[in-house]
Design a protein around this motif. Structure first.
Motif, mmCIF file in Angstrom:
data_model
loop_
_atom_site.group_PDB
_atom_site.id
_atom_site.type_symbol
_atom_site.label_atom_id
_atom_site.label_comp_id
_atom_site.label_asym_id
_atom_site.label_seq_id
_atom_site.Cartn_x
_atom_site.Cartn_y
_atom_site.Cartn_z
ATOM 1 N N ASP A 193 -3.176 5.066 -1.260
ATOM 2 C CA ASP A 193 -3.961 5.718 -0.271
ATOM 3 C C ASP A 193 -3.452 7.252 -0.443
ATOM 4 O OD1 ASP A 193 -5.313 6.882 1.828
ATOM 5 O OD2 ASP A 193 -4.515 5.480 3.356
ATOM 6 N N LYS A 232 1.394 5.293 0.197
ATOM 7 C CA LYS A 232 0.998 6.578 0.436
ATOM 8 C C LYS A 232 1.390 7.467 -0.522
ATOM 9 C CE LYS A 232 -0.993 5.534 4.646
ATOM 10 N NZ LYS A 232 -2.326 5.758 4.920
ATOM 11 N N ASP A 234 -12.082 6.077 3.603
ATOM 12 C CA ASP A 234 -11.269 5.872 4.945
ATOM 13 C C ASP A 234 -11.838 6.963 5.724
ATOM 14 O OD1 ASP A 234 -9.980 5.493 7.092
ATOM 15 O OD2 ASP A 234 -7.960 5.100 5.937
ATOM 16 N N GLU A 235 -11.182 8.211 5.449
ATOM 17 C CA GLU A 235 -11.484 9.361 6.398
ATOM 18 C C GLU A 235 -13.056 9.724 6.401
ATOM 19 O OE1 GLU A 235 -8.868 8.756 4.825
ATOM 20 O OE2 GLU A 235 -7.117 9.514 5.626
ATOM 21 N N ASN A 255 -13.092 1.342 4.450
ATOM 22 C CA ASN A 255 -11.969 0.974 5.018
ATOM 23 C C ASN A 255 -12.387 0.945 6.628
ATOM 24 O OD1 ASN A 255 -9.638 0.522 6.699
ATOM 25 N ND2 ASN A 255 -8.244 1.802 5.481
ATOM 26 N N LYS A 293 -11.880 0.734 10.541
ATOM 27 C CA LYS A 293 -10.698 0.669 11.361
ATOM 28 C C LYS A 293 -11.313 0.736 13.019
ATOM 29 C CE LYS A 293 -7.448 2.966 8.512
ATOM 30 N NZ LYS A 293 -6.797 4.410 8.363
ATOM 31 N N LYS A 321 0.891 -1.196 0.085
ATOM 32 C CA LYS A 321 -0.067 0.017 0.045
ATOM 33 C C LYS A 321 0.893 1.292 -0.018
ATOM 34 C CE LYS A 321 -3.414 1.894 2.989
ATOM 35 N NZ LYS A 321 -4.614 1.941 3.844
ATOM 36 N N ASN A 333 -5.229 9.490 1.329
ATOM 37 C CA ASN A 333 -5.283 10.243 2.690
ATOM 38 C C ASN A 333 -5.833 11.744 2.627
ATOM 39 O OD1 ASN A 333 -2.953 8.414 4.003
ATOM 40 N ND2 ASN A 333 -4.544 8.451 5.082
ATOM 41 N N GLU A 353 -7.768 4.749 -2.034
ATOM 42 C CA GLU A 353 -8.203 4.994 -0.846
ATOM 43 C C GLU A 353 -8.364 6.476 -0.704
ATOM 44 O OE1 GLU A 353 -6.614 2.295 2.133
ATOM 45 O OE2 GLU A 353 -7.237 3.707 3.436
HETATM 46 MG MG MG Z 1 -6.363 5.283 4.700
#
Ligand code: MG
Length: 371
Positions: free
Chosen positions: A211, A187, A263-264, A283, A285, A185, A213, A238
């Motif tokens: 990802d 970033k 995700d966020e 995603n 978590k 993965k 972010n 992502e």
């Molecule tokens: Mg993420």
């Protein structure tokens, strides 16, 4: 003997044997209980850089519940993205102490609802308690959590290993260190996206997940970047845009082939229905959901909406990683490498073999402190 006689006989025998074996009594004991809370610094092997920030360590909060000579371990990984800190997490846990210490931990479903009332934000503090209670319950029943939840341990997914944003030399080194992992993965989301991907691709042809972010700021930029990634063997992207840009993400999804995961933009079950038209998956978590019980509900909701599911993590020790690993047979993708990115993991638990998560056989989480 007719059916009803058989059934009556069965119930009678079952009740009698339960009493005889002491099971009914054993699961009712309510001995003296303690909750201990401790902040512990986890050091990162490499400086950890994502689009938002950079860090060399994380201060996580550990919870230890003890009753009847059984210990349940929990962990919170406070995250600045969600306004969390170790100090605030400790104070939330302390405020919940008397309610936790006096609760019946076997009624973990009721207790989870109580935790949600006691702690209204700081989801990582909720996660620490839910994890610790479930670890204790598993040990009390002498069964691993995957058994309590009815899951097949052979169905664990492969986990990615994450490569944080760095200079080409360090990125090459990180890819080398991740040799045992079949999927990486990557970033991105700063100014060096092209350099990051080209460096990774210069040393490996493994499948990649990317990802951002929330690092790309317009839908046009995200469209251009994703079309470029589609030519580089990238499987999914992502959170390409900030979580608030739902309309723009929907626009983006209509124009690319690559699955887009939230995700966020997603913390708990209630966030999921609104995302199903803009994202292909989520995603999950534990630190966002507030623990494994809510994560299980999220997984069911996402499945019902036809969405893909990734199980991810923050920078965490083997306590929180093992908690996620225990429910990982339910998901499509795993990114459970938080414990592999630190150099001083205070626990050991689940392991990884050729990328595949291997669940420990011990009861509860199956974790033990490193001596
Ligand atoms: Mg993420």
């Amino acid at each position: 003997m007719n059916n009803s006689t058989t059934r009556r006989g069965f119930f009678k025998t079952t009740a009698a044997s339960l009493m005889a074996s002491g099971i009914a009594g054993r699961y009712q004991s309510q001995g003296k209980s303690t909750m201990e809370v401790k902040v512990q610094r986890l050091n990162l092997t490499h400086t950890w850089t994502i689009s938002r920030n950079s860090s060399d360590f994380k201060d996580n909060v550990f919870v230890r519940l003890t009753r009847d000579g059984i210990t349940g371990w929990g962990e919170a990984a406070p995250n600045v993205r969600y306004g969390e800190s170790a100090q605030e997490t400790v104070s939330k846990l302390e405020a919940a102490r008397s309610a936790i210490e006096s609760a019946n931990w076997l009624h973990y479903t009721d207790l989870k609802a109580r935790i949600d009332e006691l702690i209204t934000d700081e989801s990582c503090a909720k996660a620490a308690l839910d994890i610790a209670v479930l670890d204790w319950v598993g040990k009390k029943f002498n069964q691993p959590l995957f058994r309590i939840f009815g899951l097949d341990p052979a169905r664990t997914p492969v986990t990615t290993f994450s490569i944080g944003i760095d200079t080409p030399d360090v990125v090459r080194q990180k890819v080398k260190e991740a040799a045992a992992f079949p999927v990486l993965k990557i970033k991105v989301g700063l100014k060096n996206d092209q350099e990051m991907l080209e460096t990774v691709r210069s040393v490996t042809d493994k499948p990649l997940r990317v990802d951002a972010n929330e690092g790309w700021k317009t839908k046009e930029e995200a469209l251009e970047k994703i079309r470029w990634l589609e030519g580089l063997g990238v499987e999914l992207i992502e959170q390409p845009l900030p979580s608030a840009m739902l309309e723009e993400t929907r626009w983006l999804r209509e124009r690319v082939n690559m699955p887009i995961l939230a995700d966020e933009a997603v913390k708990t079950t209630r966030d999921i229905p609104a995302l199903s038209s803009a994202f292909d998956g989520i995603n999950v978590k534990l630190m966002k959901s507030g623990g494994p019980q809510e994560a299980l509900t999220m997984i069911k909701m996402a499945r019902a909406l036809g969405m893909k599911i990734m199980l991810g993590c923050m920078i965490e020790s083997s306590v929180a990683i093992a908690a996620a690993a225990q429910i990982s047979p339910l998901v499509d993708y795993a990114d459970l490498d938080g414990n592999l990115l630190i150099s001083n993991d205070p626990f050991k638990g689940s392991t990884v073999e050729k990328g595949k998560i291997v669940l420990p056989s011990g009861p509860g989480l199956g974790v033990e402190p490193v001596a």
